[in-house]
Design an enzyme around this catalytic site. Structure first.
Site, mmCIF file in Angstrom:
data_model
loop_
_atom_site.group_PDB
_atom_site.id
_atom_site.type_symbol
_atom_site.label_atom_id
_atom_site.label_comp_id
_atom_site.label_asym_id
_atom_site.label_seq_id
_atom_site.Cartn_x
_atom_site.Cartn_y
_atom_site.Cartn_z
ATOM 1 N N HIS A 45 34.011 -14.056 3.023
ATOM 2 C CA HIS A 45 32.921 -13.160 3.644
ATOM 3 C C HIS A 45 31.969 -13.940 4.200
ATOM 4 O O HIS A 45 31.746 -15.084 3.713
ATOM 5 C CB HIS A 45 32.248 -12.312 2.707
ATOM 6 C CG HIS A 45 31.684 -12.985 1.550
ATOM 7 N ND1 HIS A 45 32.380 -13.359 0.465
ATOM 8 C CD2 HIS A 45 30.315 -13.383 1.370
ATOM 9 C CE1 HIS A 45 31.376 -14.085 -0.398
ATOM 10 N NE2 HIS A 45 30.228 -14.040 0.280
ATOM 11 N N CYS A 77 23.602 -15.240 -4.420
ATOM 12 C CA CYS A 77 24.585 -16.119 -3.812
ATOM 13 C C CYS A 77 24.073 -16.573 -2.475
ATOM 14 O O CYS A 77 23.304 -15.872 -1.945
ATOM 15 C CB CYS A 77 26.153 -15.606 -3.848
ATOM 16 S SG CYS A 77 26.368 -14.271 -2.669
#
Length: 689
Positions: A65, A201
């Site tokens: 992603h 993250c």
């Protein structure tokens, strides 16, 4: 998720064998649907995110992603591989691959939808349904959470129907609470162990929310644990209420980027791990924090913070914060100084002092000529040294405002070089850049803009403001001050030069590698950016004075060993090498044990050496190296005499001062041990309090 995935974005037979090929196959479907405008550019962004941290998860899942300017709208593509594809998960290849594409400025609503997928991936029934699905449209509906239309086969065999993941059951209301049996005593339920957690993250799209779901689910499975998670995605975050944090029994940080406002969680049992640990072993983390709570272990905010997070703690005064910010810049600058300065010095040593006039080695290089190699060393060193001021400014801003401060800091430092503002300009640029970014970060922006703040808005506005101030407002005055300082250094002679040498020597030896030592060293190194006769003298005096304390302690332990403990005598052997290498910190063990004698003695010797180095007119083009760069020193013989004189002065003083104290058992609080040692008995060394 209705607009994010369709049947055309599903591949139930993904026949590739590498993660790069899998990402390309799914991205091509996005391009065909007009969701991605530049295939190669988008794949480069995917690869860059993958390089930060592998996106494979336990349980056969791969979730490549990224955010990308080549994405027109948030999009999700799904592929299922029969053979499995390695995405770096510890338990092996992934057969369920989700390619998540988010625009660079994706808003909170879209990110919430993407995060819901990340949470669904923690559900085993959801993953099992994906592995048995046979129709692309039904698979897309399953991922969206739609109720799929049953096929004739599914009607006849309802047990094989793929159902969407169900939402959690609502909390039972008062009407569902069973009435107590008459005559039965009411027993209060045991209080739950409350945990607050933070997950984050680098992208803030997938791992952040998967870790949150995993921790929350593990808490529910435990039965007596309640976990509340603050997800710090890159588009912003909603803080846990202060009363929730105050009432928590423990804290879990599962993160791959710094936790924002970490000091809110200080004083509680804390487990600090990477975000993948929150996904893969949540029950273990809960067990760890419960064990720490049982032992009464707590973590302070300062102790658990990263160096950047520690810079400028809330309780610090402005002077302390300023020192930390400046030291942040200096610490990152020193490797550039060492590498670039030593390469330049080697170039001069091999090719002579005219090597700076050699043509570019990119255009003229003869393998068999020594001068060509000397020119190569000099020119590589010059390139490295050119980063000195931008790195200083960039990391001062980094210490103040974290990563958003890097761009305006580097821009301001480069402008300082352009307008000849030098080292002083770099200091000012770094402080201005950090201050501007901190001011922008305090502005309350609409949620729709939060995603582009760190990558577009903050760099754009802060760089423009810093550029304006450096070019048109304060840059010229600082450049004039830098020129005045340079002219003053060049004009130093006689008594003035000696006084400066004394001051620099005292600063280098006062805290033996601490802030004052670093200020003197940074002042000397800053002059090497545009070397003059005066700045080269300053560099020589600073290095010579910095070598004195460890060499003096080494000599003192050799000539009067009975005045020192056995440990100090062993440290004295290492101090010979440390001092010769210009590592002033080699004297710290001696100063820590006996500061009132060691530090004044060291300062006296450093002042003598600094004064003599300036008086002798010694110069130095290398920023480090100790005796190993003596061939690069102007007047090397007199330079060594200056160092030797300072070492002798410090040694004599420390021996005299230690000899004047009253006798005490060796290894005592003041390090004395004459009486016991003279009787030939093995001294007893008490444990320090």
């Amino acid at each position: 998720m209705s607009e994010m995935i369709t049947a055309d974005l599903v591949d139930l037979d993904l026949s590739t064998d590498t993660k790069e090929a899998a990402a390309r196959a799914l991205a091509e479907r996005m391009v065909a649907q007009g969701r991605v405008t530049d295939l190669d550019g988008f794949l480069a962004d995917v690869a860059a995110r993958e390089a930060q941290m592998p996106t494979g998860l336990d349980g056969g899942i791969g979730i490549p992603h990224c955010r990308s300017e080549h994405v027109t709208e948030p999009t999700l593509a799904f592929g299922r591989s029969a053979e499995g594809i390695d995405f770096g998960a510890p338990d092996g290849p992934a057969d369920l691959i989700f390619l998540i594409a988010a625009p660079a400025g994706a808003d909170d609503a879209h990110l919430t939808i993407l995060s819901s997928l990340a949470r669904q991936l923690m559900d085993e029934d959801f993953k099992a349904a994906l592995r048995t699905a046979t129709d692309a449209g039904a698979t897309a509906a399953l991922i969206r959470g739609d109720e799929p239309e049953p096929t004739p086969e599914q009607v006849s065999s309802p047990e094989h129907a793929a159902e969407p993941v169900s939402m959690p059951e609502p909390t039972p209301g008062p009407e569902s609470t069973p009435e107590p049996t008459p005559g039965t005593a009411l027993v209060a339920p045991a209080a739950k162990f409350k945990i607050v957690a933070v997950t984050s993250c680098p992208t803030g799209i997938a791992h952040t929310y998967m870790a949150a779901e995993s921790l929350e689910k593990a808490g529910r499975d435990a039965g007596d644990v309640e976990v509340l998670v603050e997800t710090q995605g890159s588009a912003g975050f909603t803080r846990l209420a202060p009363e929730v944090i105050a009432g928590a029994d423990g804290v879990i940080f599962a993160h791959d980027v710094p936790v924002r406002e970490k000091d809110r969680f200080a004083g509680k049992p804390t487990v600090d791990v990477g975000v993948k640990a929150g996904i893969n072993r949540p029950a273990e983390l809960i067990g760890e924090v419960r064990e720490k709570a049982a032992r009464g272990e707590t973590t302070s905010g300062a102790a658990s913070a990263t160096p950047v997070e520690r810079a400028g703690d809330a309780g610090d005064g402005y002077g302390t914060k300023l020192r930390k910010w400046l030291m942040s810049g200096v610490s990152y600058m020193v490797p550039f100084v060492a590498a670039g300065g030593l390469l330049i010095a080697l170039g001069f040593a091999i090719g002579g002092y005219t090597i700076n006039k050699a043509p570019s080695v990119a255009e003229h290089f003869v393998w068999t000529q020594t001068d060509s190699w000397a020119a190569l060393l000099f020119q590589v060193g010059s390139v490295a040294f050119a980063f000195l001021v931008p790195v200083l400014a960039g990391f001062i801003a980094y210490g103040m405002a974290d990563r958003p401060g890097l761009v305006p800091g580097f821009v301001g430092g480069s402008i300082a070089l352009t307008i000849n503002a030098g080292f002083l300009g770099g200091l000012a640029a770094g402080l201005i850049a950090g201050g501007v970014v901190m001011a922008i970060q305090k502005v309350n922006v609409p949620p729709v803009l939060r995603g582009i703040m760190p990558v577009v808005v903050i760099p754009l506005i802060s760089s423009a403001v810093v550029g304006f101030l450096m070019f048109l407002v304060i840059g010229k005055p600082i450049a004039s001050l830098q020129r005045a300082l340079t002219d003053w250094l060049n004009s130093l002679s006689g008594a003035n030069a000696i006084i400066l040498g004394v001051i620099l020597g005292l600063m280098m030896c006062f805290d033996l590698g601490g802030p004052l030592n670093k200020v003197a060293y940074a002042f000397a190194v800053g002059g090497l950016a545009n070397p003059t006769e005066g700045s080269l003298k300053v560099m020589a005096a600073v290095m010579a004075a910095g070598m004195v304390p460890p060499l003096a302690m080494a000599l003192a332990t050799t000539v009067r060993g009975r005045l020192f403990t056995r440990t100090e005598r062993e440290n004295g052997k290492a101090a010979w090498v440390l001092g010769a290498s210009f590592i002033t910190e080699g004297a710290i063990p001696f100063a820590a044990a006996d500061p009132l004698r060691v530090i004044p003695a060291s300062m006296a010797g450093g002042a003598v050496t600094g004064a003599l180095s300036m008086a002798f007119g010694c110069t130095l083009r290398a920023p480090h190296g100790g005796i190993f760069v003596v061939p690069l020193i102007g007047n090397p013989f007199l330079y060594l005499i200056a160092i030797a004189a300072g070492v002798c002065v410090s040694t004599a003083l420390v021996v005299i001062l230690k000899g004047m104290r009253k006798s005490a058992p060796e290894g005592g609080a003041d390090g004395a041990g004459d009486a016991t040692a003279q009787k030939g008995q093995e001294p007893k060394i008490p444990v320090a309090a």
